[in-house]
Design an enzyme around this catalytic site. Structure first.
Site, PDB file in Angstrom:
ATOM      1  N   ARG A  49       0.857  -1.206   0.000  1.00 34.14           N
ATOM      2  CA  ARG A  49       0.000   0.000   0.000  1.00 34.14           C
ATOM      3  C   ARG A  49       0.884   1.244   0.000  1.00 34.14           C
ATOM      4  NH1 ARG A  49      -2.059   1.189   6.099  1.00 34.14           N
ATOM      5  NH2 ARG A  49      -0.026   0.849   6.968  1.00 34.14           N
ATOM      6  N   ASP A 241      11.987 -16.017  19.550  1.00 31.49           N
ATOM      7  CA  ASP A 241      12.369 -15.839  18.143  1.00 31.49           C
ATOM      8  C   ASP A 241      13.053 -17.089  17.575  1.00 31.49           C
ATOM      9  OD1 ASP A 241      12.721 -14.449  15.737  1.00 31.49           O
ATOM     10  OD2 ASP A 241      14.697 -13.720  16.304  1.00 31.49           O
ATOM     11  N   HIS A 246      13.068 -22.643  15.565  1.00 31.27           N
ATOM     12  CA  HIS A 246      14.159 -23.294  14.841  1.00 31.27           C
ATOM     13  C   HIS A 246      14.953 -24.294  15.696  1.00 31.27           C
ATOM     14  CE1 HIS A 246      13.085 -20.190  12.143  1.00 31.27           C
ATOM     15  NE2 HIS A 246      13.919 -19.267  12.548  1.00 31.27           N
ATOM     16  N   LYS A 335      22.304 -12.818  19.439  1.00 29.81           N
ATOM     17  CA  LYS A 335      22.601 -11.860  18.368  1.00 29.81           C
ATOM     18  C   LYS A 335      23.833 -11.046  18.741  1.00 29.81           C
ATOM     19  CE  LYS A 335      18.186 -11.510  16.137  1.00 29.81           C
ATOM     20  NZ  LYS A 335      18.432 -12.123  14.850  1.00 29.81           N
TER      21      LYS A 335
HETATM   22  C1  BG6 Z   1      14.457 -15.721  11.821  1.00 33.45           C
HETATM   23  C2  BG6 Z   1      14.578 -14.839  13.037  1.00 33.45           C
HETATM   24  O1  BG6 Z   1      13.437 -16.677  11.991  1.00 33.45           O
HETATM   25  O2  BG6 Z   1      15.702 -16.403  11.620  1.00 33.45           O
HETATM   26  C3  BG6 Z   1      15.720 -13.859  12.884  1.00 33.45           C
HETATM   27  O3  BG6 Z   1      13.357 -14.136  13.233  1.00 33.45           O
HETATM   28  C4  BG6 Z   1      17.000 -14.567  12.538  1.00 33.45           C
HETATM   29  O4  BG6 Z   1      15.899 -13.094  14.072  1.00 33.45           O
HETATM   30  C5  BG6 Z   1      16.789 -15.528  11.371  1.00 33.45           C
HETATM   31  O5  BG6 Z   1      17.966 -13.576  12.188  1.00 33.45           O
HETATM   32  C6  BG6 Z   1      18.030 -16.365  11.149  1.00 33.45           C
HETATM   33  O6  BG6 Z   1      17.870 -17.103   9.980  1.00 33.45           O
HETATM   34  P1  BG6 Z   1      19.138 -17.598   9.142  1.00 33.45           P
HETATM   35  O7  BG6 Z   1      18.587 -18.443   8.067  1.00 33.45           O
HETATM   36  O8  BG6 Z   1      19.808 -16.345   8.629  1.00 33.45           O
HETATM   37  O9  BG6 Z   1      20.001 -18.326  10.106  1.00 33.45           O
END
Ligand code: BG6
Length: 489
Positions: A49, A241, A246, A335
């Site tokens: 948008r 997160d 993951h 991070k």
């Molecule tokens: C995302 C997170 O799911 O995965 C991010 O929200 C993170 O904070 C990212 O940076 C990392 O993904 P990859 O594939 O770069 O390791």
């Protein structure tokens, strides 16, 4: 095995200029176009948008993918597949335009097409958007004719309760078979390799249990900070997160029982079982077995001087299952750290010499590969040892050019394969593991540690693992980089 031909699909992107789209989705579309995998009838409808144009989207791709600017033919072809729909996704009355745009694309193609909706939208808009997409003028799902599939980005809720509500509300609108919850770590080539490696190699298949394995360590650290995602990140933190999604998914792949087949149903059944057995630390152990920390300078970046959000966490988990009883599982993520590394290390114990282990490292990224640390005799006239690595590294091999995770996500969405997506039960189990930790951290006395940007994280995390006799691996332990020999004279 040859890949099934992809069907004609319209990809509808919600959040086309957002962070995930820029960093992952658009680069993946570029690479799929370049490798010739997009079928002729493939169309992209990007919702925006902000008066975004196709050229703007192509510029985003060029800014993110270094080699893209030189690939004019690929970019032109991608641009031709794309159209933009100017629409406010927060206004249900504007969705009639989406319905018309989809009909127009089908008319142009001369037949029905599958509709693949990619939803990377703020949690606050989720109800409105999915509510409207679920109505019959847009959800024109006719299995075998026109399949409507929904690729949904995390977060899948903010807590166990909110995840349940999300699942219920999606369940009321869509058939289960239409829902694809993206966990892009599952789509990483080396993550998929975990199951092949474990179950296709008798050497490991028979030793993958508490009899032979003393610890499991999972690391997913990043060198980037919050990269302008302050509003999202400050309300999430590392536990929600990365761990809730993951890292617990990686843990499931490493510890699940052998599925009967590699089918969607069998794999999900086993992942669901093992995740339901993973236990957070007991409440009285939370202080010893969990660490939360924040990098110095984060509060300024987040614009929240009192923020208690963790940008780093390390936890010790256990699995309540005969195969894994008493095997500690250490997980860390954070991070603004020294390196970007995701890896799983399996520590094999040694009944002949308890002070000596074999480490098996599955490097998910970068320098993808599998490495086993071995000690051997140093050639010569006396008994001395040296440490060497037995490795299988993708780098430099013909298969180094494997598909990126989001390419796989898109291809699987197009061909209707839900194996590498997270099921509802998995999502709920993951919340059941993380929620007690997040609850314990609400206690104002629970420590928040601090660490410097570019470091390996807080000391408290080192102490967490040291008690068990195994340190975290740092750059002293290179994987799939040129071999290094350590002499023990
Ligand atoms: C995302 C997170 O799911 O995965 C991010 O929200 C993170 O904070 C990212 O940076 C990392 O993904 P990859 O594939 O770069 O390791």
């Amino acid at each position: 095995m040859r890949m099934k031909k992809l069907e004609r699909t319209i990809l509808i992107i919600f959040g086309s200029t957002g962070d995930l789209s820029r960093r992952k989705l658009l680069p993946a579309l570029f690479r799929l176009e370049k490798s010739g995998l997009l079928p002729d009838g493939f169309r992209i409808l990007a919702i925006s948008r902000r008066g975004t144009t196709v050229d703007d989207i192509i510029s985003i791709i060029c800014a993110t993918v270094p080699e893209a600017s030189g690939e004019t033919v690929v970019l032109e072809s991608l641009g031709k597949r794309m159209s933009i729909l100017d629409m406010d996704i927060g206004k249900p009355q504007q969705y009639g335009r989406l319905s018309e745009a989809l009909s127009d694309l089908e008319k142009e193609a001369g037949n029905a097409m599958n509709h693949l909706f990619y939803l990377a939208i703020p949690a606050t808009l989720f109800e409105t958007v999915t509510g409207r997409l679920g109505e019959p003028d847009i959800n024109r799902h006719e299995p075998g004719m026109r399949e409507c599939r929904f690729l949904i980005e995390k977060p899948f809720g903010f807590s166990l309760d909110s995840a349940r509500q999300l699942i219920d509300s999606l369940g009321a609108r869509f058939d289960q078979s239409q829902i694809y919850r993206i966990d892009h770590y599952l789509a990483k080539e080396t993550a998929q390799n975990i199951l092949a490696f474990r179950f296709e190699n008798p050497l490991f298949c028979g030793t993958w249990n508490r009899e032979h394995i003393s610890h499991i360590m999972i690391t997913a650290i990043e060198s980037i900070g919050i990269e302008g995602r302050a509003a999202f990140y400050d309300s999430m933190g590392a536990m929600r997160d990365l761990v809730q999604s993951h890292l617990l998914q990686l843990l499931a792949l490493v510890t699940m029982r052998q599925p009967r087949t590699f089918s969607d149903t069998d794999i999900h059944r086993e992942k669901e079982y093992i995740l339901s057995r993973v236990r957070p630390p007991r409440i009285e152990r939370m202080n010893d077995d969990t660490v939360r920390a924040q990098y110095r300078g984060y509060r300024n970046e987040a614009g929240n001087p009192a923020s208690m959000t963790e940008t780093y966490t390390a936890v010790r988990l256990s699995i309540d299952d005969e195969a894994w009883k008493d095997v500690p599982i250490f997980i860390r993520t954070g991070k603004a750290l020294a390196q970007k590394v995701t890896e799983v290390t399996i520590v094999f114990s040694n009944p002949c010499n308890p002070s000596r282990n074999n480490l098996l490292t599955i490097r998910i990224q970068p320098n993808e590969g599998i490495v086993i640390d071995l000690r051997i005799k140093k050639p010569g006239f006396y008994m001395a040892y040296e440490d060497v690595q037995l490795d299988f590294c993708y780098t430099g091999t013909a298969i180094a050019d494997h598909p990126e995770a989001y390419e796989r996500v898109l291809v699987d969405g197009m061909r209707g394969d839900r194996t590498l997506f997270a099921s509802d039960a998995e999502v709920l189990s993951c919340w059941k593991i993380t929620e007690p930790i997040l609850e314990a951290w609400k206690n104002p006395d629970f420590p928040l540690h601090f660490y410097d940007k570019g470091s390996w994280g807080p000391q408290a995390a080192d102490q967490l693992v040291e008690k068990s006799g195994i340190p975290w691996l740092t750059d002293e332990h290179p994987v799939c980089t040129p071999p290094r020999i350590v002499h023990h004279d």
